[in-house]
Motif scaffolding. Sequence first.
Motif, PDB file in Angstrom:
ATOM      1  N   GLY A 158     -11.874  27.543 -37.952  1.00 18.96           N
ATOM      2  CA  GLY A 158     -10.870  26.516 -37.963  1.00 18.96           C
ATOM      3  C   GLY A 158     -11.338  25.217 -37.029  1.00 18.96           C
ATOM      4  N   THR A 159     -12.487  25.162 -36.815  1.00 17.12           N
ATOM      5  CA  THR A 159     -12.902  23.979 -35.860  1.00 17.12           C
ATOM      6  C   THR A 159     -13.804  23.166 -36.577  1.00 17.12           C
ATOM      7  N   LEU A 160     -13.712  22.852 -37.690  1.00 20.88           N
ATOM      8  CA  LEU A 160     -14.627  21.963 -38.405  1.00 20.88           C
ATOM      9  C   LEU A 160     -14.419  20.423 -37.954  1.00 20.88           C
ATOM     10  N   ALA A 161     -15.433  19.541 -37.917  1.00 23.02           N
ATOM     11  CA  ALA A 161     -15.131  18.180 -37.814  1.00 23.02           C
ATOM     12  C   ALA A 161     -14.621  17.446 -38.792  1.00 23.02           C
ATOM     13  N   ILE A 162     -13.761  16.760 -39.081  1.00 23.28           N
ATOM     14  CA  ILE A 162     -13.310  16.139 -40.500  1.00 23.28           C
ATOM     15  C   ILE A 162     -13.381  14.582 -40.104  1.00 23.28           C
ATOM     16  N   MET A 163     -13.957  13.997 -41.053  1.00 19.54           N
ATOM     17  CA  MET A 163     -14.162  12.426 -41.082  1.00 19.54           C
ATOM     18  C   MET A 163     -13.314  11.911 -42.249  1.00 19.54           C
ATOM     19  N   VAL A 164     -11.963  11.170 -41.762  1.00 18.61           N
ATOM     20  CA  VAL A 164     -11.241  10.929 -42.921  1.00 18.61           C
ATOM     21  C   VAL A 164     -11.227   9.374 -42.971  1.00 18.61           C
ATOM     22  N   GLY A 165     -11.140   9.194 -44.583  1.00 20.80           N
ATOM     23  CA  GLY A 165     -11.087   7.704 -44.771  1.00 20.80           C
ATOM     24  C   GLY A 165      -9.716   7.800 -45.880  1.00 20.80           C
ATOM     25  N   GLY A 166      -9.136   6.488 -45.748  1.00 27.19           N
ATOM     26  CA  GLY A 166      -8.010   6.521 -46.396  1.00 27.19           C
ATOM     27  C   GLY A 166      -6.747   5.547 -45.895  1.00 27.19           C
ATOM     28  N   LYS A 167      -5.511   5.457 -46.284  1.00 25.97           N
ATOM     29  CA  LYS A 167      -4.375   4.553 -45.710  1.00 25.97           C
ATOM     30  C   LYS A 167      -3.949   5.567 -44.630  1.00 25.97           C
ATOM     31  N   ASN A 168      -3.445   4.747 -43.598  1.00 26.93           N
ATOM     32  CA  ASN A 168      -2.958   5.646 -42.308  1.00 26.93           C
ATOM     33  C   ASN A 168      -1.873   6.269 -42.566  1.00 26.93           C
ATOM     34  N   SER A 169      -1.068   5.910 -43.483  1.00 28.49           N
ATOM     35  CA  SER A 169       0.335   6.804 -43.909  1.00 28.49           C
ATOM     36  C   SER A 169       0.055   8.050 -44.302  1.00 28.49           C
ATOM     37  N   ALA A 170      -1.076   8.070 -45.253  1.00 33.93           N
ATOM     38  CA  ALA A 170      -1.507   9.298 -45.901  1.00 33.93           C
ATOM     39  C   ALA A 170      -2.305  10.049 -44.873  1.00 33.93           C
ATOM     40  N   PHE A 171      -2.842   9.763 -44.306  1.00 32.63           N
ATOM     41  CA  PHE A 171      -3.424  10.345 -42.934  1.00 32.63           C
ATOM     42  C   PHE A 171      -2.620  11.227 -41.987  1.00 32.63           C
ATOM     43  N   GLU A 172      -1.534  10.479 -41.738  1.00 29.71           N
ATOM     44  CA  GLU A 172      -0.439  10.944 -40.696  1.00 29.71           C
ATOM     45  C   GLU A 172       0.032  12.087 -41.579  1.00 29.71           C
TER      46      GLU A 172
END
Length: 291
Positions: A131-145
């Motif tokens: 459970g220590t992956l690096a996760i690089m996220v793209g997309g709208k901030n509301s969805a990210f939150e």
Amino acid sequence: MKKLGFIGLGNMGMPMAHNLIKAGYEVNGFNRSKGKEKTFEEFGGKAGLEMTELVESVDVVMTCLPMPDDVERIILGENGVLEHADEGTLIIDFSTVSPSLHTRIEQAAEKNGVRYLDAPISGGTTGAEAGTLAIMVGGKNSAFEEAKEYFDVVGANVTHCGPIGQGTKVKLLNQYMVGLHTAAVGETLYLAEKSGLDHDLVYNVLSNGFGQSKIFDRHYSQFISQNKDEPGFALQLLLKDLGLAKEMAGESNVSLTAGPNVLQMFEQANEKGLGEKDMSALYQYVKQQEQ
């Protein structure tokens, strides 16, 4: 608590979905190979639904698939995720595909009132299990939150990189460097061998100098030194990612020098039957070329 669906219970997806179960989420899994679904049920997950039924029964759909064609077919294709997702559903793709595909998916998702994030991962099967992956996220901030609580279960280094596709761009930079480092490890160890130097000695010395890297540590200690090539991450998957990095460079009007040479090494290694072995098997390719 929202219901989760996880499509793609492979080397990375299975431990990620398992961690979500351990965190208390209700997770329904789907995999093309039904043996994986049986294992998933043994971990406490739910399985047995057709993919369309799964999508219709959950609030969040997560996908972790090997190839861009898989992602396009599963999400955009006939009877795919978007065709059956209810308005308000959140879709998170953990796969590594092209930024342009993510843009097309987001555009289609928005027409259906569905939110979408690209969230490629790095850290290998060890990171997926821990459970220590690096996760690089793209997309709208509301969805990210909204998705942050799930990311925090499967990852330890979660970064919102910007609009859709930006997470994948960062991931492709990571894979570009992984490819370069993998080639360096293979050639360095072969040069050491032909120079009469012991591999363990070279590894121990370089690991305490500027030649140290996570890829050197991984490839040598977990695979090459143990004569092991069962894939933690298959060579053909890194080849795919290097090809995507090449496309990204072309779209950015950037001319690269080292990358294309490394890409050619991976292409030739794949042609010689090493594609389904671990990416560290590029060392085997280097040796074969000189024999």
